[in-house]
Write an enzyme that holds these catalytic residues in place. Structure first.
Site, PDB file in Angstrom:
ATOM      1  N   TYR A  60       1.197  -3.580  12.069  1.00 60.42           N
ATOM      2  CA  TYR A  60       1.193  -2.177  11.630  1.00 60.42           C
ATOM      3  C   TYR A  60       2.083  -1.300  12.511  1.00 60.42           C
ATOM      4  CZ  TYR A  60      -2.304  -3.323   8.147  1.00 60.42           C
ATOM      5  OH  TYR A  60      -2.941  -3.859   7.065  1.00 60.42           O
ATOM      6  N   HIS A 108       0.834  -1.218   0.000  1.00 61.49           N
ATOM      7  CA  HIS A 108       0.000   0.000   0.000  1.00 61.49           C
ATOM      8  C   HIS A 108       0.864   1.263   0.000  1.00 61.49           C
ATOM      9  CE1 HIS A 108      -3.854  -2.067   0.608  1.00 61.49           C
ATOM     10  NE2 HIS A 108      -3.123  -2.947   1.254  1.00 61.49           N
ATOM     11  N   ASN A 112     -10.213  -2.344   2.850  1.00 57.30           N
ATOM     12  CA  ASN A 112     -10.039  -2.282   1.406  1.00 57.30           C
ATOM     13  C   ASN A 112     -11.387  -2.075   0.724  1.00 57.30           C
ATOM     14  OD1 ASN A 112     -11.374  -4.755   1.105  1.00 57.30           O
ATOM     15  ND2 ASN A 112      -9.496  -5.942   0.951  1.00 57.30           N
ATOM     16  N   ASN A 118     -16.204   1.998  -2.629  1.00 61.66           N
ATOM     17  CA  ASN A 118     -16.579   1.731  -1.238  1.00 61.66           C
ATOM     18  C   ASN A 118     -15.326   1.372  -0.449  1.00 61.66           C
ATOM     19  OD1 ASN A 118     -19.255   1.977  -1.984  1.00 61.66           O
ATOM     20  ND2 ASN A 118     -19.650  -0.242  -2.016  1.00 61.66           N
TER      21      ASN A 118
HETATM   22  C1  HEM Z   1      -7.900  -7.629   6.314  1.00 65.96           C
HETATM   23  C2  HEM Z   1      -6.729  -7.695   5.749  1.00 65.96           C
HETATM   24  C3  HEM Z   1      -5.903  -6.507   5.389  1.00 65.96           C
HETATM   25  C4  HEM Z   1      -6.264  -5.319   4.828  1.00 65.96           C
HETATM   26  C5  HEM Z   1      -7.645  -4.904   4.389  1.00 65.96           C
HETATM   27  C6  HEM Z   1      -5.092  -4.485   4.739  1.00 65.96           C
HETATM   28  C7  HEM Z   1      -5.066  -3.187   4.283  1.00 65.96           C
HETATM   29  C8  HEM Z   1      -4.005  -2.321   4.392  1.00 65.96           C
HETATM   30  C9  HEM Z   1      -4.023  -0.920   4.086  1.00 65.96           C
HETATM   31  C10 HEM Z   1      -5.210  -0.134   3.615  1.00 65.96           C
HETATM   32  C11 HEM Z   1      -2.779  -0.436   4.328  1.00 65.96           C
HETATM   33  C12 HEM Z   1      -2.329   0.999   4.107  1.00 65.96           C
HETATM   34  C13 HEM Z   1      -2.454   1.786   5.358  1.00 65.96           C
HETATM   35  C14 HEM Z   1      -2.179   3.234   5.126  1.00 65.96           C
HETATM   36  O1  HEM Z   1      -2.828   3.829   4.238  1.00 65.96           O
HETATM   37  O2  HEM Z   1      -1.323   3.804   5.835  1.00 65.96           O
HETATM   38  C15 HEM Z   1      -1.981  -1.515   4.779  1.00 65.96           C
HETATM   39  C16 HEM Z   1      -0.662  -1.411   5.145  1.00 65.96           C
HETATM   40  C17 HEM Z   1       0.055  -2.449   5.633  1.00 65.96           C
HETATM   41  N1  HEM Z   1      -0.378  -3.745   5.831  1.00 65.96           N
HETATM   42 FE1  HEM Z   1      -2.209  -4.453   5.563  1.00 65.96          FE
HETATM   43  N2  HEM Z   1      -4.034  -5.189   5.218  1.00 65.96           N
HETATM   44  C18 HEM Z   1      -4.495  -6.428   5.635  1.00 65.96           C
HETATM   45  C19 HEM Z   1      -3.778  -7.438   6.225  1.00 65.96           C
HETATM   46  C20 HEM Z   1      -2.498  -7.339   6.567  1.00 65.96           C
HETATM   47  C21 HEM Z   1      -1.757  -8.384   7.239  1.00 65.96           C
HETATM   48  C22 HEM Z   1      -2.320  -9.747   7.660  1.00 65.96           C
HETATM   49  C23 HEM Z   1      -0.509  -7.928   7.386  1.00 65.96           C
HETATM   50  C24 HEM Z   1       0.670  -8.614   7.982  1.00 65.96           C
HETATM   51  C25 HEM Z   1       0.597  -9.652   8.805  1.00 65.96           C
HETATM   52  C26 HEM Z   1      -0.457  -6.576   6.816  1.00 65.96           C
HETATM   53  C27 HEM Z   1       0.648  -5.758   6.770  1.00 65.96           C
HETATM   54  C28 HEM Z   1       0.661  -4.454   6.379  1.00 65.96           C
HETATM   55  C29 HEM Z   1       1.798  -3.590   6.511  1.00 65.96           C
HETATM   56  C30 HEM Z   1       3.157  -3.972   7.079  1.00 65.96           C
HETATM   57  C31 HEM Z   1       1.421  -2.332   6.043  1.00 65.96           C
HETATM   58  C32 HEM Z   1       2.268  -1.089   5.975  1.00 65.96           C
HETATM   59  C33 HEM Z   1       2.012  -0.288   7.230  1.00 65.96           C
HETATM   60  C34 HEM Z   1       2.845   0.959   7.310  1.00 65.96           C
HETATM   61  O3  HEM Z   1       4.007   0.933   6.890  1.00 65.96           O
HETATM   62  O4  HEM Z   1       2.318   1.976   7.833  1.00 65.96           O
HETATM   63  N3  HEM Z   1      -1.682  -6.261   6.332  1.00 65.96           N
HETATM   64  N4  HEM Z   1      -2.747  -2.666   4.819  1.00 65.96           N
HETATM   65  C1  LIG Z   2     -21.015  -0.116  -2.620  1.00 67.27           C
HETATM   66  O1  LIG Z   2     -21.853  -0.776  -1.720  1.00 67.27           O
HETATM   67  C2  LIG Z   2     -23.237  -0.681  -2.036  1.00 67.27           C
HETATM   68  C3  LIG Z   2     -24.005  -1.313  -0.896  1.00 67.27           C
HETATM   69  O2  LIG Z   2     -23.601  -2.625  -0.708  1.00 67.27           O
HETATM   70  C4  LIG Z   2     -23.474  -1.361  -3.351  1.00 67.27           C
HETATM   71  O3  LIG Z   2     -24.834  -1.218  -3.712  1.00 67.27           O
HETATM   72  C5  LIG Z   2     -22.604  -0.725  -4.417  1.00 67.27           C
HETATM   73  O4  LIG Z   2     -22.731  -1.428  -5.619  1.00 67.27           O
HETATM   74  C6  LIG Z   2     -21.154  -0.760  -3.987  1.00 67.27           C
HETATM   75  N1  LIG Z   2     -20.374  -0.020  -4.967  1.00 67.27           N
HETATM   76  C7  LIG Z   2     -19.141  -0.372  -5.294  1.00 67.27           C
HETATM   77  C8  LIG Z   2     -18.462   0.482  -6.289  1.00 67.27           C
HETATM   78  O5  LIG Z   2     -18.571  -1.342  -4.819  1.00 67.27           O
END
Ligand code: HEM
Ligand SMILES: *[C@@H]1O[C@H](CO)[C@@H](O)[C@H](O)[C@H]1NC(C)=O
Ligand SMILES: *[C@@H]1O[C@H](CO)[C@@H](O)[C@H](O)[C@H]1NC(C)=O
Ligand SMILES: *[C@@H]1O[C@H](CO)[C@@H](O)[C@H](O)[C@H]1NC(C)=O
Length: 526
Positions: A372, A89, A162, A227
């Site tokens: 994180y 990311h 996400n 979303n």
């Molecule tokens: C539900 C699952 C996950 C989602 C939706 C997700 C989503 C994200 C997002 C959005 C960021 C960016 C954060 C920002 O904008 O600063 C990020 C960063 C990161 N994620 Fe995940 N992640 C997931 C699972 C994991 C897992 C399981 C790990 C490791 C075990 C992980 C490790 C990291 C790391 C190391 C970063 C960078 C953080 C930083 O340097 O600030 N993520 N993740």
């Molecule tokens: C966002 O979520 C709404 C409600 O579940 C759904 O109707 C819509 O299609 C979604 N839009 C996107 C871009 O994922």
């Protein structure tokens, strides 16, 4: 008088252009907001610069001198400008905003930030791609991260999720592998579809994540249209100490428009950071994007008896089973004034949740709570929460002390140990955590689950219409045609045929069609 004319005509220019390109005009707009005479230039120590155009040297041909402190500071500072980018990311864009509660949700949670309709809380959203590095084109297919921070009276609350509700792994032990398979091949240093799909075919639990990643929603015309979803399962606690489970969502109030792969590839060449430009301009021209903040709620028994594992991040809670309950609205209404100190320095973390919201036994969440802050200590330094964008709005009264770049009051002369007899900070009883019971053998339990394909099947057959299904097959084919044939066969066998015979056939036909056309673009542009 000349300057005056320039200023006036600039204003006219901006007014005439109206919906102008605020990105191109950013410095002009800054200048118009800073009309006082220029500030005097100093070094970082506040000492005025004697010159900005000539080093201090001996004669015309002589070398620069160490006496030129400001020159050496300038060079040294430039050498140290870069900090590690996020390991995933990395490429992101963000903005400030306001969250307003619109619905009473106090029956489920005592979180103060949500306890009153009309309550407003400052917020920040960072939207990122997953695999590309900083500067990598942001229109290309790569599921977006959607991180939200609420600056609440009980500290910072982050939902770091996400746009596609699920991820590709059920056990965090696979996180690094899954991420690497989508990043660069160590020998070619190129994105490599064989690596990516080899991981997918060997872990069928990644099927739904794969389908969603290749669907329309991942290539929007604007980041305002996507979303966000918290993905992890959280626990809510109300004032009566009752427990619920929940999933958080941010539903875009902007109508979705699809960016075609052709246009995405063209923009990747012509305007690689197009989506950031688009978001910046929308906010700068007061076309503020809004998301409805909502949640799905389950009682403990509803969650435990759900037809799928309610803690499994490769599955989602179907909206027909757990309808969205609106909480409030988030509006983005201020661009960052400095990307490095705001977007790059924000340390969003799933470890940041406030009283009234607690962790569940979700094992992906559990691992993220460690990962994180660990990454952020490395990336930003141990005192990363003292950086202004991370500083909570409420008072910090911690027993932690010192460390590199300790720029706060550091507890002053107060006691640095607890318990103490000297009025040091005490526990707030409203922050009490709910006890919960867990039992089981301590063991390494493979999370293999009897059901890897029923949600992918519902997605294909129920959530997509015929056209969207075909576009999905075409998007899959654009990647699969690059995959070593032996691995491609495993993908059919282990993934698509198991979702449905019919969809398997559709993907095979699309791949044959794609293979018949010579490659015109490098893989990461398709
Ligand atoms: C539900 C699952 C996950 C989602 C939706 C997700 C989503 C994200 C997002 C959005 C960021 C960016 C954060 C920002 O904008 O600063 C990020 C960063 C990161 N994620 Fe995940 N992640 C997931 C699972 C994991 C897992 C399981 C790990 C490791 C075990 C992980 C490790 C990291 C790391 C190391 C970063 C960078 C953080 C930083 O340097 O600030 N993520 N993740
Ligand atoms: C966002 O979520 C709404 C409600 O579940 C759904 O109707 C819509 O299609 C979604 N839009 C996107 C871009 O994922
Ligand atoms: C589901 O996938 C996992 C690996 O992703 C595997 O261990 C498990 O056996 C699969 N379940 C079935 C029924 O194939
Ligand atoms: C997929 O289906 C085939 C044939 O129906 C079966 O042999 C195979 O084990 C299945 N794979 C998975 C991962 O379920």
């Amino acid at each position: 008088m000349n300057l005056c004319c320039i200023l006036i005509s600039s204003w006219i220019f901006i007014i005439k252009v109206g919906k102008g390109d605020h990105v191109s005009d950013q410095h002009l707009e800054w200048k118009l907001a800073h009309t006082a005479p220029p500030e005097r230039c100093t070094d970082s120590n506040g000492i005025p610069y004697p010159s900005l155009t000539a080093t201090l040297s001996v004669g015309t041909d002589g070398p620069p001198l160490f006496q030129d402190r400001s020159f050496y500071e300038r060079t040294a500072s430039f050498n140290r400008e870069r900090i590690p980018e996020r390991v995933v990311h990395a490429q992101g864009t963000g903005a400030h905003g306001t969250f307003t509660v619109t619905h009473d949700v106090t029956q489920w949670t005592k979180a103060k930030v949500l306890n009153q309709v009309g309550k407003r809380t400052p917020a920040f959203i960072r939207i990122s791609t997953t695999s590309g590095e900083v500067g990598f084109p942001d229109t290309l297919r790569d599921p977006r991260g959607f991180g939200v921070r609420f600056y609440t009276e009980d500290g910072n609350w982050d939902i770091v999720g996400n746009q596609i509700e699920v991820i590709n792994i059920r056990d965090p032990i696979f996180f690094a592998a899954g991420a690497r398979a989508r990043k660069r091949n160590p020998a070619t240093h190129l994105f490599d579809q064989t690596m990516a799909w080899d991981f997918i075919q060997s872990r069928p639990e990644s099927a739904l994540h794969t389908l969603k990643t290749l669907s329309d929603i991942v290539t929007p015309e604007s980041l305002r249209m996507i979303n966000g979803s918290g993905v992890n399962t959280f626990k809510l606690v109300n004032n009566k100490d009752e427990i619920f489970y929940c999933k958080f969502h941010f539903i875009s109030q902007q109508k979705f428009e699809l960016m075609t792969p052709q246009r995405a590839a063209q923009l990747a060449g012509n305007d690689p950071i197009y989506l950031r430009r688009e978001l910046y301009n929308a906010i700068a021209s007061t076309n503020y994007p809004r998301w409805t903040f909502a949640m799905q709620v389950a009682t403990v028994s509803q969650a435990e008896n759900y037809r799928w594992d309610y803690l499994d991040n490769t599955k989602h809670w179907r909206f027909e089973d757990f309808p969205l309950i609106p909480i409030g609205v988030i509006e983005l209404n201020r661009n960052p004034s400095n990307v490095f100190t705001e977007v790059e320095s924000i340390a969003l973390s799933p470890a940041n949740f406030v009283p009234g919201i607690e962790a569940s036994a979700d094992r992906i969440l559990e691992s993220r709570i460690f990962t994180y802050p660990d990454a952020q200590r490395y990336r930003l330094g141990v005192n990363f929460n003292m950086i202004p964008i991370n500083k909570p709005l409420n008072k910090v009264a911690t027993y932690e002390r010192d460390g590199a770049m300790c720029v706060g009051l550091n507890g002053g002369g107060g006691p640095n140990y607890f318990p103490n007899s000297f009025n040091g900070p005490e526990v707030d009883p409203t922050a009490k955590q709910m006890p919960s019971r867990m039992s089981g053998d301590v063991a390494r339990i493979d999370t293999g689950d009897a059901d890897n394909f029923s949600q992918p099947r519902l997605f294909i057959e129920k959530d997509l219409n015929e056209d969207a299904r075909q576009r999905l097959a075409t998007n899959i084919a654009a990647q699969l045609k690059r995959v070593t044939p032996a691995v491609r066969e495993l993908v059919y066998r282990n993934i698509f045929d198991n979702i449905s015979r019919q969809f398997g056939e559709m993907v095979r036909r699309s791949v044959s069609a794609a293979l018949a056309v010579p490659n015109t673009l490098p893989p990461e542009r398709e």
